[in-house]
Design a protein around this motif. Structure first.
Motif, PDB file in Angstrom:
ATOM      1  N   VAL A 268       0.869  -1.162   0.000  1.00  0.00           N
ATOM      2  CA  VAL A 268       0.000   0.000   0.000  1.00  0.00           C
ATOM      3  C   VAL A 268       0.913   1.220   0.000  1.00  0.00           C
ATOM      4  N   THR A 269       0.702   2.126  -0.954  1.00  0.00           N
ATOM      5  CA  THR A 269       1.550   3.304  -1.096  1.00  0.00           C
ATOM      6  C   THR A 269       0.762   4.557  -0.749  1.00  0.00           C
ATOM      7  N   PHE A 270       1.361   5.404   0.077  1.00  0.00           N
ATOM      8  CA  PHE A 270       0.785   6.691   0.463  1.00  0.00           C
ATOM      9  C   PHE A 270       1.628   7.810  -0.122  1.00  0.00           C
ATOM     10  N   ASP A 271       1.009   8.787  -0.736  1.00  0.00           N
ATOM     11  CA  ASP A 271       1.675  10.038  -1.067  1.00  0.00           C
ATOM     12  C   ASP A 271       1.560  10.915   0.174  1.00  0.00           C
TER      13      ASP A 271
ATOM     14  N   PHE B  67       9.842   6.242   2.989  1.00  0.00           N
ATOM     15  CA  PHE B  67      10.018   5.431   4.191  1.00  0.00           C
ATOM     16  C   PHE B  67       9.056   4.259   4.053  1.00  0.00           C
ATOM     17  N   ALA B  68       9.297   3.190   4.749  1.00  0.00           N
ATOM     18  CA  ALA B  68       8.436   2.013   4.644  1.00  0.00           C
ATOM     19  C   ALA B  68       8.267   1.366   6.006  1.00  0.00           C
TER      20      ALA B  68
ATOM     21  N   GLN C 281       5.758   7.847   0.175  1.00  0.00           N
ATOM     22  CA  GLN C 281       6.630   8.622  -0.701  1.00  0.00           C
ATOM     23  C   GLN C 281       6.276  10.102  -0.633  1.00  0.00           C
ATOM     24  N   ARG C 282       7.328  10.905  -0.606  1.00  0.00           N
ATOM     25  CA  ARG C 282       7.139  12.358  -0.546  1.00  0.00           C
ATOM     26  C   ARG C 282       6.687  12.867  -1.912  1.00  0.00           C
TER      27      ARG C 282
END
Length: 144
Positions: A9-12, A57-58, A72-73
């Motif tokens: 799962v990826t967060f901006d 970061f993860a 991710q920034r």
């Protein structure tokens, strides 16, 4: 056709480490070990060009069962409601007052970590109670 075995799962977000550490606390996840050759993540970050420091970061489920979470920034801020959100399942199998008390206790714990409670949805004829929340950067999620 093969089935997917794993996903992440990826967060901006604006501050990947802050958001990742929040979700570590919410889910009981851990920060992975630093890349080979680095004793700490700080040491690894210091090796990167300034523009890349803090870019991601993860965190991961220590049991390996849950999905990896990647943060991710991005330069833009959040401007609309999430199209996808996480449901943190703390009340599974509980009903009525017992469920609501469990959800409220988890809500209180997450608020202390920086989350915001936006709405408590009480049980009705069709659904059990759940609580709508936002993480430390305003991403919506539910505890149910």
């Amino acid at each position: 056709m093969s089935s997917v075995k794993q996903f992440q799962v990826t967060f901006d977000c604006a501050n990947p480490e802050r958001v990742a550490r929040f979700w570590c606390e919410v889910l009981g996840y851990v920060v992975p070990t630093p890349p080979e050759g680095f004793a700490t993540w700080g040491e690894y970050e210091a090796s990167l060009p300034p523009k890349d420091q803090g870019a991601w970061f993860a965190c991961q489920d220590p049991t390996g069962v849950g999905p990896r979470m990647y943060f991710q920034r991005v330069p833009e801020g959040k401007v609309a409601k999430n199209r996808v959100h996480l449901d943190v399942r703390v009340g599974t199998g509980l009903v009525g007052e017992e469920r609501l008390a469990t959800l409220q206790a988890e809500c209180d714990r997450l608020v202390a970590l920086g989350a915001v409670c936006t709405k408590v949805l009480l049980a009705d004829e069709e659904n059990e109670s759940c609580i709508n929340m936002q993480d430390v950067e305003g991403n919506e999620f539910c505890i149910d």
